[in-house]
Design a protein around this motif. Structure first.
Motif, PDB file in Angstrom:
ATOM      1  N   TYR A 172      -9.013 -41.791  18.619  1.00 44.46           N
ATOM      2  CA  TYR A 172      -9.659 -40.235  18.287  1.00 44.46           C
ATOM      3  C   TYR A 172      -9.037 -40.090  16.943  1.00 44.46           C
ATOM      4  CZ  TYR A 172      -9.343 -35.253  18.160  1.00 44.46           C
ATOM      5  OH  TYR A 172      -9.306 -33.990  17.524  1.00 44.46           O
ATOM      6  N   LEU A 173      -7.519 -40.182  16.639  1.00 44.95           N
ATOM      7  CA  LEU A 173      -6.955 -39.863  15.267  1.00 44.95           C
ATOM      8  C   LEU A 173      -7.725 -40.593  14.249  1.00 44.95           C
ATOM      9  CD1 LEU A 173      -3.332 -39.436  16.254  1.00 44.95           C
ATOM     10  CD2 LEU A 173      -4.931 -37.629  15.816  1.00 44.95           C
ATOM     11  N   LYS A 174      -7.970 -41.832  14.336  1.00 46.86           N
ATOM     12  CA  LYS A 174      -8.606 -42.694  13.289  1.00 46.86           C
ATOM     13  C   LYS A 174      -9.930 -42.176  13.078  1.00 46.86           C
ATOM     14  CE  LYS A 174      -9.468 -47.472  12.290  1.00 46.86           C
ATOM     15  NZ  LYS A 174      -9.578 -48.830  12.741  1.00 46.86           N
ATOM     16  N   HIS A 175     -10.709 -42.114  14.117  1.00 50.37           N
ATOM     17  CA  HIS A 175     -12.106 -41.483  13.825  1.00 50.37           C
ATOM     18  C   HIS A 175     -12.139 -39.956  13.300  1.00 50.37           C
ATOM     19  CE1 HIS A 175     -12.908 -45.054  16.516  1.00 50.37           C
ATOM     20  NE2 HIS A 175     -13.483 -45.432  15.272  1.00 50.37           N
ATOM     21  N   THR A 176     -11.303 -39.178  13.665  1.00 50.55           N
ATOM     22  CA  THR A 176     -11.437 -37.865  13.021  1.00 50.55           C
ATOM     23  C   THR A 176     -10.819 -37.505  11.975  1.00 50.55           C
ATOM     24  OG1 THR A 176     -11.081 -37.274  15.687  1.00 50.55           O
ATOM     25  CG2 THR A 176     -10.911 -35.426  14.190  1.00 50.55           C
ATOM     26  N   TYR A 177      -9.590 -38.039  11.855  1.00 49.40           N
ATOM     27  CA  TYR A 177      -8.928 -37.829  10.426  1.00 49.40           C
ATOM     28  C   TYR A 177      -8.620 -38.962   9.531  1.00 49.40           C
ATOM     29  CZ  TYR A 177      -7.414 -33.782  13.393  1.00 49.40           C
ATOM     30  OH  TYR A 177      -7.386 -32.687  14.014  1.00 49.40           O
ATOM     31  N   HIS A 178      -9.139 -40.295  10.003  1.00 48.73           N
ATOM     32  CA  HIS A 178      -8.757 -41.286   9.099  1.00 48.73           C
ATOM     33  C   HIS A 178      -7.432 -41.644   8.524  1.00 48.73           C
ATOM     34  CE1 HIS A 178     -13.194 -41.113   9.589  1.00 48.73           C
ATOM     35  NE2 HIS A 178     -13.131 -39.895   9.166  1.00 48.73           N
ATOM     36  N   PRO A 179      -6.317 -41.295   9.190  1.00 50.56           N
ATOM     37  CA  PRO A 179      -4.887 -41.401   8.644  1.00 50.56           C
ATOM     38  C   PRO A 179      -4.705 -42.704   8.079  1.00 50.56           C
ATOM     39  CG  PRO A 179      -4.692 -41.557  10.941  1.00 50.56           C
ATOM     40  CD  PRO A 179      -6.064 -41.151  10.817  1.00 50.56           C
ATOM     41  N   ASP A 180      -3.917 -43.077   7.243  1.00 52.22           N
ATOM     42  CA  ASP A 180      -3.261 -44.386   7.001  1.00 52.22           C
ATOM     43  C   ASP A 180      -2.322 -44.974   7.875  1.00 52.22           C
ATOM     44  OD1 ASP A 180      -4.959 -44.388   4.609  1.00 52.22           O
ATOM     45  OD2 ASP A 180      -3.517 -43.095   3.712  1.00 52.22           O
ATOM     46  N   ALA A 181      -1.461 -44.297   8.425  1.00 50.23           N
ATOM     47  CA  ALA A 181      -0.622 -44.572   9.477  1.00 50.23           C
ATOM     48  C   ALA A 181       0.001 -43.537  10.592  1.00 50.23           C
ATOM     49  CB  ALA A 181       0.636 -44.985   8.710  1.00 50.23           C
ATOM     50  N   ILE A 182       0.523 -44.132  11.530  1.00 54.60           N
ATOM     51  CA  ILE A 182       1.038 -43.146  12.697  1.00 54.60           C
ATOM     52  C   ILE A 182       2.631 -43.183  12.570  1.00 54.60           C
ATOM     53  CG2 ILE A 182       1.098 -43.076  15.177  1.00 54.60           C
ATOM     54  CD1 ILE A 182      -1.704 -43.724  15.319  1.00 54.60           C
ATOM     55  N   TRP A 183       3.026 -42.046  13.081  1.00 52.95           N
ATOM     56  CA  TRP A 183       4.613 -42.090  13.126  1.00 52.95           C
ATOM     57  C   TRP A 183       4.665 -41.638  14.692  1.00 52.95           C
ATOM     58  CZ3 TRP A 183       8.626 -37.843  13.027  1.00 52.95           C
ATOM     59  CH2 TRP A 183       9.878 -38.358  13.351  1.00 52.95           C
ATOM     60  N   PHE A 184       5.346 -42.473  15.655  1.00 58.33           N
ATOM     61  CA  PHE A 184       5.406 -42.237  16.959  1.00 58.33           C
ATOM     62  C   PHE A 184       6.881 -41.449  17.042  1.00 58.33           C
ATOM     63  CE2 PHE A 184       2.533 -45.744  17.501  1.00 58.33           C
ATOM     64  CZ  PHE A 184       1.662 -44.982  18.652  1.00 58.33           C
ATOM     65  N   VAL A 185       6.828 -40.150  17.336  1.00 59.89           N
ATOM     66  CA  VAL A 185       8.065 -39.335  17.405  1.00 59.89           C
ATOM     67  C   VAL A 185       9.006 -39.722  18.546  1.00 59.89           C
ATOM     68  CG1 VAL A 185       6.891 -37.461  16.149  1.00 59.89           C
ATOM     69  CG2 VAL A 185       6.890 -37.480  18.781  1.00 59.89           C
ATOM     70  N   ASP A 186       8.572 -40.539  19.303  1.00 60.15           N
ATOM     71  CA  ASP A 186       9.296 -40.761  20.579  1.00 60.15           C
ATOM     72  C   ASP A 186      10.741 -41.197  20.027  1.00 60.15           C
ATOM     73  OD1 ASP A 186       6.900 -40.703  22.008  1.00 60.15           O
ATOM     74  OD2 ASP A 186       6.528 -42.752  21.600  1.00 60.15           O
ATOM     75  N   ASP A 187      11.702 -41.010  21.246  1.00 61.32           N
ATOM     76  CA  ASP A 187      13.091 -41.249  21.189  1.00 61.32           C
ATOM     77  C   ASP A 187      13.687 -42.690  21.036  1.00 61.32           C
ATOM     78  OD1 ASP A 187      13.773 -38.428  21.111  1.00 61.32           O
ATOM     79  OD2 ASP A 187      14.069 -38.244  23.074  1.00 61.32           O
ATOM     80  N   VAL A 188      12.869 -43.410  21.824  1.00 59.23           N
ATOM     81  CA  VAL A 188      12.935 -44.904  21.946  1.00 59.23           C
ATOM     82  C   VAL A 188      11.948 -45.556  22.448  1.00 59.23           C
ATOM     83  CG1 VAL A 188      14.793 -46.787  23.182  1.00 59.23           C
ATOM     84  CG2 VAL A 188      15.428 -44.505  22.816  1.00 59.23           C
ATOM     85  N   PHE A 189      10.881 -46.011  21.487  1.00 57.18           N
ATOM     86  CA  PHE A 189       9.592 -46.151  21.558  1.00 57.18           C
ATOM     87  C   PHE A 189       9.492 -47.751  22.537  1.00 57.18           C
ATOM     88  CE2 PHE A 189       5.645 -48.570  20.253  1.00 57.18           C
ATOM     89  CZ  PHE A 189       4.689 -47.490  20.387  1.00 57.18           C
ATOM     90  N   THR A 190      10.448 -48.535  22.278  1.00 50.75           N
ATOM     91  CA  THR A 190      10.531 -49.859  23.048  1.00 50.75           C
ATOM     92  C   THR A 190      11.405 -49.968  24.251  1.00 50.75           C
ATOM     93  OG1 THR A 190      12.198 -50.872  21.845  1.00 50.75           O
ATOM     94  CG2 THR A 190      10.168 -50.998  21.157  1.00 50.75           C
ATOM     95  N   VAL A 191      11.596 -48.594  24.928  1.00 55.91           N
ATOM     96  CA  VAL A 191      12.666 -48.491  26.040  1.00 55.91           C
ATOM     97  C   VAL A 191      11.969 -49.394  27.362  1.00 55.91           C
ATOM     98  CG1 VAL A 191      11.432 -46.479  26.826  1.00 55.91           C
ATOM     99  CG2 VAL A 191      13.891 -47.096  27.473  1.00 55.91           C
ATOM    100  N   SER A 192      10.552 -49.374  27.556  1.00 55.04           N
ATOM    101  CA  SER A 192       9.849 -50.001  28.639  1.00 55.04           C
ATOM    102  C   SER A 192       9.211 -51.430  27.823  1.00 55.04           C
ATOM    103  CB  SER A 192       9.241 -49.289  29.445  1.00 55.04           C
ATOM    104  OG  SER A 192       8.159 -50.103  30.210  1.00 55.04           O
ATOM    105  N   HIS A 193       9.731 -52.467  28.202  1.00 57.76           N
ATOM    106  CA  HIS A 193       9.213 -53.787  27.663  1.00 57.76           C
ATOM    107  C   HIS A 193       7.856 -53.703  28.207  1.00 57.76           C
ATOM    108  CE1 HIS A 193      13.089 -55.254  26.080  1.00 57.76           C
ATOM    109  NE2 HIS A 193      12.730 -54.128  25.563  1.00 57.76           N
TER     110      HIS A 193
END
Ligand code: B12
Ligand code: SF4
Length: 470
Positions: A242-263
Motif C-alpha cells: 500500500y505504501l509503495k503504491h500510495t507514496y512511492h517511498p525509497d525505503a522503509i524504517w521498521f520502528v519495531d524494538d527487536v525486528f528479528t525476535v521471531s525467526h
C-alpha cells in the motif's frame, strides 16, 4: 450518539529541536495515526493536527478555529514541556474551556497525577485504541465523570478531588485486527520532501510488533510492557505494498524494538516478500543474540539494507549491569557478519551508566574499533521514570528539575565520575574511533590524523581534570 469533534495532536515542533534540525530525520507520529484509524473504523470521525512542521502559534490558531470537543495528545519525554504548554493554553482560553483533554503515550503512565493536576482531564495508560474509543463514546453520550470508573486503564481526578486509577485493560490479543495507521490524515509529503532534500531518499516508518520481551534496565516499557505481539507477515507486506503504491517511498524504517525476535515470523515475512516480488529497501533495529547467518541471509534477501544492533557498551561488565543479556563478542561477530553479507551495520552506545569506569570506556573504544560498525550513536545514560535504572539511582539524584520545568533527560545522579567527564568521554570515543578508521583507509588524509589525535588528548586531559573533581 451525538458525534463530537475529536482531534489528535502531539507537541513535537521540529523547528524547536536543534538536534533534530542537524540530522533531519523526522517521522510521523504513528501512535495517534493508529488511534485515528481505529476510531474511524468504528464510525468516529476525527482529525489529526500534525505539529511537526508547524509552530505552537499555528496550533493555537487551529484549536481556536476548530474548537474540538475532545483533544487527544501524544506525550513522550521530549514533548512533555510542549504538551504542558498546550494544556495551559486550552484550559485558560474561554473558547476552549469545554474541550476535554486526553493524554496518552509513553510519558504519561508514570506521571499521571502530575498531568492531571496540571489540567489534563483523563490519562490513558498503555495501549490506546480501545480506551480512546470508549472515552470518546462516553463523552459523546454523557458528560458525567462518574461513568469514567467503568473505563479500564485510565487515570482521572474524581468529584472529591481524589486520583482514581481504573482496573487494567488486557492488551489487544490480535493486533492484526487493527487498521493501518491513518496516514492520509497528515501531509506525508512534507516528511518525504525533508528526507529527499537532506538524505536523497524518502523514508516511511512502519510498526509491526508491540512490546518487547527483554529486560534492559534503562528502557521504558510503559506502553506495551514486557510482551510480544506481532502483525501477521501477510498484513505487514500488505502495508508495504500500500505504501509503495500510495507514496512511492525509497525505503522503509521498521520502528519495531527487536525486528528479528521471531525467526519463524521473519521466514514468513521473507517468503511473502519473495512471493509478491516486493523486495524493498528497509532498515531495522534488533539484538545480536537474535541474529545468525540464516537470519542475516533472510534479511538481505527481503531488502534489508541496514541493521542497528544494540549493545550499549563494549564492556561486558556494563552490559551485564544493564541486564541487556547479550555477549559483547556476539555483538561484534554479528556486526561483521551483516557487513560481510552486504548489510550496513549500526550500533548504539551509552556512556555514564552506573559503575562505568575509565577501563570500561577503553573497552568500548576497543569494541568499536574491532567491530567497526558503519554507524554508531552515543547517548549519556539518564533514568526514565518507571524503569529499573530509575529505581536504582533514585536515591542518588544530584540534579532533579521541577516536574513542570524539565524532563528525565535533565536528571543527573551520582555516577563514578561527573556527567561532564562522560561528555568529554563521548568526544574521546568519537575521535579515537575516527582516528582508527582513518588509519585503515588507503587514501588517508595525513593532516587529519594528528588533528584527531590532538582532540583525543584534549578530551583525555579534560576527563582527567573531571576525575579529580569526582
Ligand atoms: C520510533 C521511535 C523514535 C523515533 C521517531 C519518533 C516518532 N516521531 O515517532 C526517533 C528515533 C526520532 C525517536 C527519538 C527519541 N525517542 Co523514541 N521511540 C521510538 C519507538 C521505537 C517507536 C515509537 C512508535 O512509533 N511506536 C508505535 C506506536 C503505535 O506506539 P505508541 O506511539 O506508543 O502509541 C500507542 C500508545 O502510546 C497510545 N498513545 C499514543 N499517543 C496517544 C494519544 C492519546 C490521546 C491516547 C489516548 C493514547 C495514545 O496508543 C498508541 C497505540 O496503542 C519507541 C519505542 C516503542 N516501541 O514504542 C521509542 C520511545 C517512544 N522513544 C523514547 C525516547 C526516550 C526517545 C528519545 C528521547 C531518545 C533520546 N534521544 O534520548 C528521542 C526523543 C524524540 C523526540 N523528539 O520526541 C522512549 C520514550 C520514553 C518516554 N517516557 O517518553 C521510547 C518508549 C523508547 C523506550 N523504550 O525507552 N524515537
Ligand atoms: S532496549 Fe530494546 S531489547 Fe532492551 S528492553 Fe528495550 S526494546 Fe527490548
Amino acid at each position: 450518539m451525538k458525534q463530537k469533534k475529536v482531534l489528535f495532536t502531539h507537541g513535537y515542533f521540529l523547528d524547536e529541536d536543534p538536534k533534530e534540525k542537524a540530522i533531519m530525520r523526522p517521522y510521523p507520529p504513528l501512535g495517534i495515526l493508529y488511534l485515528s484509524a481505529y476510531l474511524e473504523s468504528n464510525g468516529i470521525q476525527n482529525e489529526v493536527f500534525d505539529s511537526t512542521f508547524t509552530t505552537f502559534e499555528i496550533l493555537k490558531q487551529y484549536l481556536l478555529k476548530e474548537k474540538p470537543d475532545i483533544i487527544g495528545i501524544y506525550t513522550n519525554l521530549m514533548t512533555k514541556i510542549n504538551v504542558l504548554k498546550i494544556i495551559d493554553f486550552i484550559k485558560k482560553d474561554k473558547e476552549l474551556i469545554h474541550s476535554k483533554i486526553i493524554l496518552g503515550g509513553p510519558e504519561v503512565k508514570n506521571h499521571a497525577h502530575n498531568f492531571l493536576k496540571y489540567g489534563a482531564d483523563v490519562i490513558v495508560l498503555g495501549e490506546g485504541e480501545e480506551t480512546m474509543l470508549e472515552l470518546v463514546k462516553l463523552f459523546c453520550d454523557k458528560q458525567n465523570f462518574e461513568e469514567l470508573k467503568h473505563v479500564k486503564s485510565i487515570a482521572y481526578i474524581d468529584a472529591t478531588a481524589q486520583l482514581q486509577l481504573t482496573e487494567s485493560r488486557a492488551l489487544l490479543k490480535q493486533i492484526d485486527a487493527l487498521p493501518m495507521p491513518n496516514r492520509k490524515k497528515i501531509n506525508m509529503q512534507l516528511y518525504f520532501d525533508v528526507w529527499k532534500k537532506h538524505h536523497g531518499q524518502s523514508v516511511v516508518s512502519v510498526s509491526t510488533m508491540r512490546g518487547c520481551p527483554y529486560t534492559c534496565k534503562w528502557c521504558s516499557r510503559a506502553v506495551y510492557g514486557q510482551t510480544y505481539r506481532r502483525k501477521s507477515a501477510k498484513l505487514v507486506v500488505d502495508e508495504m505494498e500500500y505504501l509503495k503504491h500510495t507514496y512511492h517511498p525509497d525505503a522503509i524504517w521498521f520502528v519495531d524494538d527487536v525486528f528479528t525476535v521471531s525467526h519463524k515470523w521473519l521466514k514468513e515475512f521473507a517468503d511473502e516478500i519473495a512471493e509478491r516480488k516486493l523486495v524493498f529497501p528497509y532498515e531495522i533495529i534488533t539484538r545480536a543474540d537474535r541474529l545468525n547467518e540464516e537470519v542475516i541471509d533472510l534479511l538481505k534477501a527481503s531488502g534489508c539494507f541496514r541493521v542497528w544492533i544494540g549493545a550499549e557498551s563494549g564492556s561486558q561488565k556494563i552490559i551485564d549491569a544493564m541486564d541487556r543479556r547479550v555477549d559483547v563478542n556476539v555483538v561484534r561477530e554479528m556486526i561483521q557478519l551483516a557487513q560481510k553479507k552486504g548489510i550496513q551495520a549500526g550500533t548504539f552506545i551509552m556512556l555514564g551508566y552506573p559503575g562505568e569506569t575509565t577501563a570500561d570506556i577503553e573497552e568500548t573504544i576497543h569494541h568499536l574499533k574491532v567491530a567497526n560498525p558503519d554507524l554508531y550513536t552515543i547517548t549519556i545514560a539518564y533514568p526514565i521514570k518507571g524503569t529499573p535504572l530509575y529505581e536504582e539511582v533514585e536515591s542518588n539524584f544530584t540534579v532533579f528539575p521541577d516536574w513542570d520545568k524539565g524532563t528525565d533527560r535533565d536528571i543527573d545522579f551520582k555516577r563514578t565520575y561527573t556527567k561532564k567527564f562522560y561528555e568529554y568521554a563521548v568526544r574521546l570515543v568519537y575521535n579515537e574511533v575516527r582516528y582508527h578508521k582513518e588509519t585503515l583507509k588507503s587514501n588517508t588524509n595525513y593532516f587529519l590524523l594528528p588533528y584527531l589525535k590532538a582532540k583525543s588528548y584534549a578530551a583525555r586531559g579534560a576527563m582527567f581534570l573531571q576525575k579529580m573533581k569526582s
